[in-house]
Design a protein around this motif. Sequence first.
Motif, PDB file in Angstrom:
ATOM      1  N   PRO A 100      23.678  -0.896  30.419  1.00 26.42           N
ATOM      2  CA  PRO A 100      24.714  -1.892  30.654  1.00 26.42           C
ATOM      3  C   PRO A 100      26.079  -1.481  30.114  1.00 26.42           C
ATOM      4  N   GLN A 101      27.115  -1.816  30.872  1.00 27.16           N
ATOM      5  CA  GLN A 101      28.504  -1.698  30.435  1.00 27.16           C
ATOM      6  C   GLN A 101      29.048  -3.123  30.362  1.00 27.16           C
ATOM      7  N   TYR A 102      29.722  -3.480  29.238  1.00 31.17           N
ATOM      8  CA  TYR A 102      30.035  -4.879  28.959  1.00 31.17           C
ATOM      9  C   TYR A 102      31.537  -5.172  29.054  1.00 31.17           C
ATOM     10  N   ASP A 103      31.852  -6.354  29.569  1.00 31.08           N
ATOM     11  CA  ASP A 103      33.209  -6.904  29.497  1.00 31.08           C
ATOM     12  C   ASP A 103      33.073  -8.297  28.886  1.00 31.08           C
ATOM     13  N   VAL A 252      12.724   1.797  34.500  1.00 31.03           N
ATOM     14  CA  VAL A 252      13.701   0.901  33.885  1.00 31.03           C
ATOM     15  C   VAL A 252      14.290  -0.043  34.928  1.00 31.03           C
ATOM     16  N   ALA A 253      14.189  -1.349  34.657  1.00 27.40           N
ATOM     17  CA  ALA A 253      14.890  -2.349  35.457  1.00 27.40           C
ATOM     18  C   ALA A 253      16.305  -2.509  34.918  1.00 27.40           C
ATOM     19  N   ASP A 254      16.417  -2.789  33.624  1.00 31.63           N
ATOM     20  CA  ASP A 254      17.673  -2.715  32.886  1.00 31.63           C
ATOM     21  C   ASP A 254      17.334  -2.673  31.402  1.00 31.63           C
ATOM     22  N   THR A 255      18.297  -2.299  30.587  1.00 35.86           N
ATOM     23  CA  THR A 255      18.037  -2.169  29.146  1.00 35.86           C
ATOM     24  C   THR A 255      18.632  -3.327  28.351  1.00 35.86           C
ATOM     25  N   VAL A 256      19.089  -4.388  29.043  1.00 39.86           N
ATOM     26  CA  VAL A 256      19.684  -5.534  28.350  1.00 39.86           C
ATOM     27  C   VAL A 256      18.629  -6.192  27.465  1.00 39.86           C
ATOM     28  N   GLY A 257      18.928  -6.327  26.182  1.00 37.61           N
ATOM     29  CA  GLY A 257      18.029  -6.999  25.256  1.00 37.61           C
ATOM     30  C   GLY A 257      16.930  -6.126  24.679  1.00 37.61           C
ATOM     31  N   ALA A 258      16.828  -4.872  25.127  1.00 38.55           N
ATOM     32  CA  ALA A 258      15.754  -4.010  24.635  1.00 38.55           C
ATOM     33  C   ALA A 258      15.911  -3.736  23.142  1.00 38.55           C
ATOM     34  N   GLY A 259      17.137  -3.469  22.707  1.00 37.72           N
ATOM     35  CA  GLY A 259      17.374  -3.221  21.295  1.00 37.72           C
ATOM     36  C   GLY A 259      17.074  -4.434  20.431  1.00 37.72           C
ATOM     37  N   ASP A 260      17.383  -5.623  20.944  1.00 37.86           N
ATOM     38  CA  ASP A 260      17.105  -6.854  20.199  1.00 37.86           C
ATOM     39  C   ASP A 260      15.602  -7.067  20.054  1.00 37.86           C
ATOM     40  N   SER A 261      14.847  -6.755  21.112  1.00 33.51           N
ATOM     41  CA  SER A 261      13.393  -6.902  21.028  1.00 33.51           C
ATOM     42  C   SER A 261      12.802  -5.877  20.068  1.00 33.51           C
ATOM     43  N   PHE A 262      13.396  -4.702  19.978  1.00 30.14           N
ATOM     44  CA  PHE A 262      12.961  -3.676  19.023  1.00 30.14           C
ATOM     45  C   PHE A 262      13.086  -4.221  17.608  1.00 30.14           C
ATOM     46  N   THR A 263      14.264  -4.769  17.291  1.00 32.71           N
ATOM     47  CA  THR A 263      14.501  -5.316  15.953  1.00 32.71           C
ATOM     48  C   THR A 263      13.545  -6.454  15.649  1.00 32.71           C
ATOM     49  N   ALA A 264      13.342  -7.339  16.621  1.00 27.08           N
ATOM     50  CA  ALA A 264      12.458  -8.489  16.428  1.00 27.08           C
ATOM     51  C   ALA A 264      11.026  -8.049  16.152  1.00 27.08           C
ATOM     52  N   ALA A 265      10.535  -7.103  16.931  1.00 28.21           N
ATOM     53  CA  ALA A 265       9.155  -6.640  16.748  1.00 28.21           C
ATOM     54  C   ALA A 265       8.993  -5.950  15.399  1.00 28.21           C
ATOM     55  N   ASN A 294      13.842  -7.486  34.191  1.00 27.69           N
ATOM     56  CA  ASN A 294      15.232  -7.911  34.367  1.00 27.69           C
ATOM     57  C   ASN A 294      15.571  -8.971  33.323  1.00 27.69           C
ATOM     58  N   GLY A 295      16.729  -8.821  32.673  1.00 21.94           N
ATOM     59  CA  GLY A 295      17.144  -9.803  31.682  1.00 21.94           C
ATOM     60  C   GLY A 295      16.616  -9.500  30.302  1.00 21.94           C
ATOM     61  N   ALA A 296      17.120 -10.270  29.325  1.00 22.99           N
ATOM     62  CA  ALA A 296      16.893  -9.962  27.911  1.00 22.99           C
ATOM     63  C   ALA A 296      15.700 -10.676  27.297  1.00 22.99           C
ATOM     64  N   MET A 297      15.146 -11.707  27.966  1.00 22.71           N
ATOM     65  CA  MET A 297      14.126 -12.532  27.332  1.00 22.71           C
ATOM     66  C   MET A 297      12.854 -12.656  28.169  1.00 22.71           C
ATOM     67  N   PRO A 298      12.231 -11.555  28.558  1.00 21.28           N
ATOM     68  CA  PRO A 298      10.965 -11.685  29.274  1.00 21.28           C
ATOM     69  C   PRO A 298       9.841 -12.116  28.333  1.00 21.28           C
ATOM     70  N   VAL A 299       8.807 -12.692  28.901  1.00 17.05           N
ATOM     71  CA  VAL A 299       7.610 -13.030  28.133  1.00 17.05           C
ATOM     72  C   VAL A 299       6.822 -11.752  27.900  1.00 17.05           C
ATOM     73  N   LEU A 300       6.459 -11.499  26.645  1.00 16.40           N
ATOM     74  CA  LEU A 300       5.706 -10.299  26.318  1.00 16.40           C
ATOM     75  C   LEU A 300       4.239 -10.475  26.661  1.00 16.40           C
TER      76      LEU A 300
END
Length: 307
Positions: A100-103, A252-265, A294-300
């Motif tokens: 992702p590239q962010y604005d 890869v669908a997208d990497t949005v939220g992947a880093g946050d899930s890493f920290t959470a786990a 797709n998206g940052a909050m999938p069900v694991l």
Amino acid sequence: MRTEYIVGIGEILWDMLPEGRRLGGAPANFAYHVSQFGLNSVAVSAVGRDEAGDAVIRELNTRTTGEGNALQQPTFGTMISRVDFPTGTVSIHLDSAGVPQYDIHMPAAWDNIPFTPELKELAYKTRAVCFGTLARRSPVSHRTISDFVDAVPHGEGQWRILDINLRQHFYTRDIILHALEQCNILKINDEELAIISEMLSVPGTDMREQCRRLILQFDLDFLILTCGTHGSYVFHSGSENPSFIETPHVTVADTVGAGDSFTAAFIAALIKGRTALEAHRLAVDVSAFVCTCNGAMPVLPDTLRRL
């Protein structure tokens, strides 16, 4: 006082993805994923008194458990203030690799999170808090996040996680230094490490040496270094050698939220009594799965949620 809550505090917003808007913001992503491991988590932020803010609340209500004050809810709860600023949005463009590239748009409600008596009470009952640098771009939220982290009890098994997120021009040397001084776990990627090392004049000829220097300088218990497709490292203050795990090959669908899930786990596994290496392995597997969605909050899947 028993500390039982895992808190993500900072931005909550709409990720404006090519396929439509999806709820996002690193602290909310973190809190949601922590809850999937059976821990009590709370997302703290602010939204506007607008349609986008109403939609955030509706979306969160589909994910939270129970009703009423977050302090009374098991698993995933929220403390979302309504303020007189527009609900945050981020335009996201995915490059050819799905990165992702962010604005990030201004002004935003999450720049104005109030430090309420209820928030102070939550801090006293917090076991771990995850925060970043992005929401410190404004004086109001900077002060609220700082005061909250200061109020979280210190001691064995109490975690203050800085998940640095250097976006656009929304950070300064002072913001980064203050955040580093408040944490005992630092999560950073290889690009951010290069920026921080130059900004803070961290000595070292390679990434490993720079990471060890940061652990010593800021008295960290753990430093997590992610290097995208090139794997990840976890440095422990009590060990000379970090653990290293290669990044799994996934579609890869997208990497949005992947880093946050890493920290959470990772933090969920530590709190559940797993070793740092076990926590590292789970974090890698969880973030790889999130990349396939797709998206940052999938069900694991249950295979990951069972730790």
